[in-house]
Structure formats: structure tokens, C-alpha cells
Design a protein around this motif. Structure first.
Motif, PDB file in Angstrom:
ATOM      1  N   PRO A  53      -1.659 -14.217  -5.726  1.00 47.47           N
ATOM      2  CA  PRO A  53      -0.520 -14.892  -5.115  1.00 47.47           C
ATOM      3  C   PRO A  53       0.488 -13.957  -4.427  1.00 47.47           C
ATOM      4  CG  PRO A  53      -0.870 -15.666  -7.358  1.00 47.47           C
ATOM      5  CD  PRO A  53      -1.800 -14.523  -7.136  1.00 47.47           C
ATOM      6  N   GLY A  54       0.602 -12.714  -4.853  1.00 47.27           N
ATOM      7  CA  GLY A  54       1.548 -11.793  -4.243  1.00 47.27           C
ATOM      8  C   GLY A  54       1.056 -11.174  -2.946  1.00 47.27           C
ATOM      9  N   CYS A  55      -0.129 -11.534  -2.516  1.00 43.06           N
ATOM     10  CA  CYS A  55      -0.757 -10.943  -1.335  1.00 43.06           C
ATOM     11  C   CYS A  55      -0.659 -11.901  -0.151  1.00 43.06           C
ATOM     12  CB  CYS A  55      -2.226 -10.674  -1.663  1.00 43.06           C
ATOM     13  SG  CYS A  55      -3.230 -10.136  -0.288  1.00 43.06           S
ATOM     14  N   LEU A  56      -0.623 -11.353   1.043  1.00 40.93           N
ATOM     15  CA  LEU A  56      -0.790 -12.141   2.269  1.00 40.93           C
ATOM     16  C   LEU A  56      -1.988 -11.568   3.015  1.00 40.93           C
ATOM     17  CD1 LEU A  56       2.770 -12.652   3.789  1.00 40.93           C
ATOM     18  CD2 LEU A  56       1.208 -14.412   2.986  1.00 40.93           C
ATOM     19  N   LEU A  57      -2.964 -12.405   3.309  1.00 39.00           N
ATOM     20  CA  LEU A  57      -4.125 -11.984   4.088  1.00 39.00           C
ATOM     21  C   LEU A  57      -4.029 -12.607   5.473  1.00 39.00           C
ATOM     22  CD1 LEU A  57      -7.193 -12.313   1.689  1.00 39.00           C
ATOM     23  CD2 LEU A  57      -6.051 -10.242   2.458  1.00 39.00           C
ATOM     24  N   GLY A  96      -6.512  -2.154 -17.124  1.00 36.21           N
ATOM     25  CA  GLY A  96      -5.441  -1.939 -18.094  1.00 36.21           C
ATOM     26  C   GLY A  96      -4.609  -3.171 -18.374  1.00 36.21           C
ATOM     27  N   CYS A  97      -4.079  -3.792 -17.310  1.00 33.49           N
ATOM     28  CA  CYS A  97      -3.150  -4.914 -17.513  1.00 33.49           C
ATOM     29  C   CYS A  97      -3.663  -6.241 -16.959  1.00 33.49           C
ATOM     30  CB  CYS A  97      -1.783  -4.590 -16.909  1.00 33.49           C
ATOM     31  SG  CYS A  97      -1.764  -4.528 -15.099  1.00 33.49           S
ATOM     32  N   GLY A  98      -4.795  -6.225 -16.246  1.00 34.03           N
ATOM     33  CA  GLY A  98      -5.369  -7.467 -15.726  1.00 34.03           C
ATOM     34  C   GLY A  98      -4.804  -7.937 -14.404  1.00 34.03           C
ATOM     35  N   THR A  99      -3.911  -7.168 -13.777  1.00 37.76           N
ATOM     36  CA  THR A  99      -3.319  -7.571 -12.508  1.00 37.76           C
ATOM     37  C   THR A  99      -4.395  -7.645 -11.415  1.00 37.76           C
ATOM     38  OG1 THR A  99      -1.181  -6.609 -13.051  1.00 37.76           O
ATOM     39  CG2 THR A  99      -1.658  -6.898 -10.710  1.00 37.76           C
ATOM     40  N   ALA A 100      -4.392  -8.760 -10.679  1.00 35.47           N
ATOM     41  CA  ALA A 100      -5.294  -8.916  -9.539  1.00 35.47           C
ATOM     42  C   ALA A 100      -4.612  -8.315  -8.319  1.00 35.47           C
ATOM     43  CB  ALA A 100      -5.581 -10.393  -9.308  1.00 35.47           C
TER      44      ALA A 100
END
Length: 135
Positions: free
Chosen positions: A94-98, A34-38
Motif C-alpha cells: 500500500p505504501g508504493c505507487l507503481l 526480519g519484520c515482514g514488511t512488503a
């Protein structure tokens, strides 16, 4: 199919494709139709627009060290202590921490560029660990 034994590792519905891909040595992210957010970790709905449609897309397993810890307690059989666990902000999300194991003969440095490596676990999943990017 019989239920797995108690304590056995089993992926959930949303993350199973991620674990299948890491088992093949592929780093992938979900992308909202829908919006392309990863996004990572895998989820049924987009956190940005709540759309249910998404697809998996291969991505480069590179990022930046955000933080790390030195673990001095045994976590699982066969893992010797102490060991380092790094928290990496992956470039594709970028909003993720692995979190992952550190694969270098020294401590990481905050802001250091890293590349993912695939770490098979006996009777378990293939995990993503991190090593410094050699320039």
C-alpha cells in the motif's frame, strides 16, 4: 560478457529478479525476513528495520488508481501519443505507487480498481500496465 551498447536497457542488481519475473508474467514483491514488511521497488535493505534478509513472493497484481497523466510527447520509438500513464497503489504494497500504461478505451477514474497486465517491450523489459477490474 560484453558491456551492453550505450542506451541499452539493463536491470540493476536489486531489480533484476523483478524484471525476470515480469518477463514470465508474474507479479512479485519483496518481503523482509526480519519484520515482514512488503516492498517495491526492490532494494537490498528493508526500509523499516534495515535487515538485509528478504525473499520474493508472488502477489496478485491488483490495486487502486491514485492518479494519471495524458502524455503528449514521444517517449520511445513505436509508442504513439497521446497515451495515458496511471499511478496505481498496489494492494500488496500500500505504501508504493507503481506507474504503468493504461489499457482501456477511456480515461481512468480516481479510486478505480485495476488489475495488472504484462506488456512486452521489443528489446526491453516486460512492463506492468493496468486495466479496469471487470465486476
Amino acid at each position: 560478457m560484453p558491456d551492453p551498447p550505450p542506451g541499452a536497457w539493463t536491470p540493476d542488481r536489486d531489480s533484476a529478479p523483478w524484471w525476470e519475473r515480469t518477463g514470465r508474467g508474474e507479479f512479485a514483491i519483496q518481503r523482509c525476513d526480519g519484520c515482514g514488511t512488503a516492498r517495491l521497488p526492490a532494494r537490498a535493505f528493508c526500509p523499516a528495520c534495515r535487515t538485509e534478509g528478504w525473499h520474493w513472493e508472488a502477489a496478485e497484481p491488483v490495486g487502486t488508481v491514485e492518479s494519471w497523466i495524458v502524455n503528449r510527447r514521444p517517449f520511445a520509438p513505436g509508442i504513439e501519443v497521446p497515451y495515458l500513464v496511471v499511478m496505481v497503489r498496489p494492494d500488496p504494497v500500500p505504501g508504493c505507487l507503481l506507474h504503468g500504461s493504461w489499457h482501456a478505451g477511456r480515461e481512468p477514474v480516481g479510486g478505480e480498481r485495476v488489475r495488472g497486465v504484462f506488456v512486452p517491450v521489443p528489446d526491453g523489459p516486460t512492463l506492468v500496465g493496468w486495466e479496469p477490474v471487470v465486476r
